[in-house]
Design an enzyme around this catalytic site. Sequence first.
Site, PDB file in Angstrom:
ATOM      1  N   GLU A 179     -11.843-104.285 -61.827  1.00  0.00           N
ATOM      2  CA  GLU A 179     -12.272-103.360 -63.010  1.00  0.00           C
ATOM      3  C   GLU A 179     -11.240-103.237 -64.024  1.00  0.00           C
ATOM      4  O   GLU A 179     -11.218-102.031 -64.395  1.00  0.00           O
ATOM      5  CB  GLU A 179     -12.780-102.052 -62.441  1.00  0.00           C
ATOM      6  CG  GLU A 179     -13.774-101.991 -61.408  1.00  0.00           C
ATOM      7  CD  GLU A 179     -14.352-100.742 -60.985  1.00  0.00           C
ATOM      8  OE1 GLU A 179     -13.644 -99.452 -61.179  1.00  0.00           O
ATOM      9  OE2 GLU A 179     -15.499-100.606 -60.159  1.00  0.00           O
ATOM     10  N   GLU A 303     -19.331-104.631 -55.830  1.00  0.00           N
ATOM     11  CA  GLU A 303     -19.493-103.432 -55.495  1.00  0.00           C
ATOM     12  C   GLU A 303     -20.826-102.782 -55.856  1.00  0.00           C
ATOM     13  O   GLU A 303     -21.276-103.039 -57.478  1.00  0.00           O
ATOM     14  CB  GLU A 303     -18.447-102.311 -56.306  1.00  0.00           C
ATOM     15  CG  GLU A 303     -17.039-102.739 -55.927  1.00  0.00           C
ATOM     16  CD  GLU A 303     -15.894-101.925 -56.270  1.00  0.00           C
ATOM     17  OE1 GLU A 303     -16.497-100.540 -56.744  1.00  0.00           O
ATOM     18  OE2 GLU A 303     -14.795-102.156 -56.674  1.00  0.00           O
TER      19      GLU A 303
END
Length: 513
Positions: A179, A303
Site C-alpha cells: 500500500e 487484501e
Amino acid sequence: MDQQNHLSARLVVEDDFQVGAVHDRLFGSFVEHLGRCVYTGIYEPEHPTADEHGFRRDVIELVRELGVTAVRYPGGNFVSGYRWEDGVGPREERPRRLDLAWHSTETNEFGLHEMAAWLAATGGNELMEAVNLGTRGLEEALDLLEYANIPGGTALSERRRANGADEPFDIRMWCLGNEMDGPWQLGHKTAEDYGTLAASVAAGMRQIDPDVELVVCGSSSHGMPTFGAWEQTVLERTFENVDFISCHAYYQPALNDDGTRDMASFLASGEDMDGFINDVAAIIDATKARLKSTHDVSISFDEWNVWYQGEEPSKVPEGRGNWPVAPRLLEDIYSVADAVVFGDLLITLLKNADRVRAACVAQLVNVIAPIMTEPGGPAWRQTTFWPFALTARLAKGGTVLEPKLTADTVATPRYGAVNGVNAVAVRCADGTLAVFATNRSQDAPAAFEVTVPGTAETVEATTLHDSDPFAANTLNDRERVAPYANDSAALDAASGTVRVTLPPISWTVLHIR
C-alpha cells in the site's frame, strides 16, 4: 424492474463458454503481525493444544478445514517498518521493536522460520512473502531472497542453515511492499518514486532467482484519489519484470444521516469490487499495448474482506508509553449479513478468474478473520468461515463458466439498480457442477432457476441464512450460525433444471452431480 415481495433469477450454464481456470491462490489468506493474529492466534506456546513449536493445534485444524492455499506474510502495514533479520536466529537473542504501523511492541518471537514451519503443519500451504519498501529497499530485499531461496554456499544462505533450515524455503511469490500509495504507510511514496524503486528491486531479485513471481503495489482502494494514475505510472516502470499488480478493498455499510446503516448498498458491495477489477484490467491492457509488450500481468487481490473501520474493535493504542504486545485490534464479530456480503465478494472474484489469479482474505485469525480464538481457551468459526470453506472445497481446481444470468433488480443508494441475485457456476475438478449464489434483497425471497448442461442426477443445496441477519458466532455462543440443507431445491432431470428458493440476505451453494 424492482421487485418488493418476490425476486426471480435464472442462470444458464453452458460448458462451451468459460471464463477461466480457478487458481489455487484465489483461496489465499493473510497473516500480519497485527493485534492477536500471530500471538495467541496461530502461536500460543502455553495453550493446552500447543504443539512442540508453540502452534495452536485447534487453529491448525480450522485452517485446514477452511481450505486456505497460500498465506501472505508478514504484512500489511507492519512490513513497511519490519527488519526481517529480527525474526531469525535464537529467540532469546531477537530484539523487541516498536511497531509504528499498529502502535504496538513486536517481540519477534515468531518470524520467517516459524511461519514456514507453521505452513508445513497446516498441510504445506504456500508462503507469499512481502518485502519492506517503506523504510528499506533493494539491498534488504536481495538479502532476504538470498537467505530464503539459495541452497547454500553464501553467508546468508549458510546463516539460514545454521538457524535450522537446511533446505531453502523456495518462496515463489513476493510482494514488493504494501500500500505504498497510502499516506498512512510508513515510507509512503509517490507513484513515480515507488515505481522506480519497485523496478530496481524486481530486476535485482530476478538476478538472484529469475523464476520468482512478483507483485507490485496497486491502489489500496478503488476510491483512492490517485487510483488509475497510480497503476498507470507504476506499471509503465515495472511491467516487464512483474507478474501481478495488487488490489485491496474492504467493505462496510455506510451510515445514513439518521444513524441507520445503508444495508442495501452493503449487500451489493460486489458491484464495487467488480468495477475495481475491470478498471485495473483495462489499465493493464492499455499499458501492455502502449509498451507493445507480449508479457502478461495479472491481478492479485491480496487484501479483501468486510471491515468495520473506524469503529471500536478497530481502535489502535495511543500514547507515548502505551506500546502493548499483541493487543486486541480489529476483532470484528461478523454477522450473517456480513457473511452474505463476504460470499458475494467470493462470487465476484470467481467471475473474474481470468484476470484475478491470486487473492488473500485479510486476515486469517482474530484480526477481521474467519477464525477467532481466546487466549488459553477455544477457537471457533465466524460466520464468514462458511462461504470461504464451502467455496474452496468445491471450486479449487475447477473452471469458471461464463455466467449467463438474468435477475430482477433491487434498488441501492450507492450503485443504483443491481441484480437481486448474484451467481456464478464452476465446473468442479471431479466433473460435478457447483453454483454459488447470493440473494441481496433485505426482505424478498428469490425463486432461482439454473439450467445445466448434460444429465443432472442429484442436487444438494446448502444455505447460510438466519431470521436475524445480525446473528453471529461469539465466545459464548460459538455455533449460533451455521449453513443448513436447503430443502426447497428440486431437480427436473428431464429438462436439466434446478429450482431453489433463496431466502432474503442469504448465501447458497448448489452442488449438482
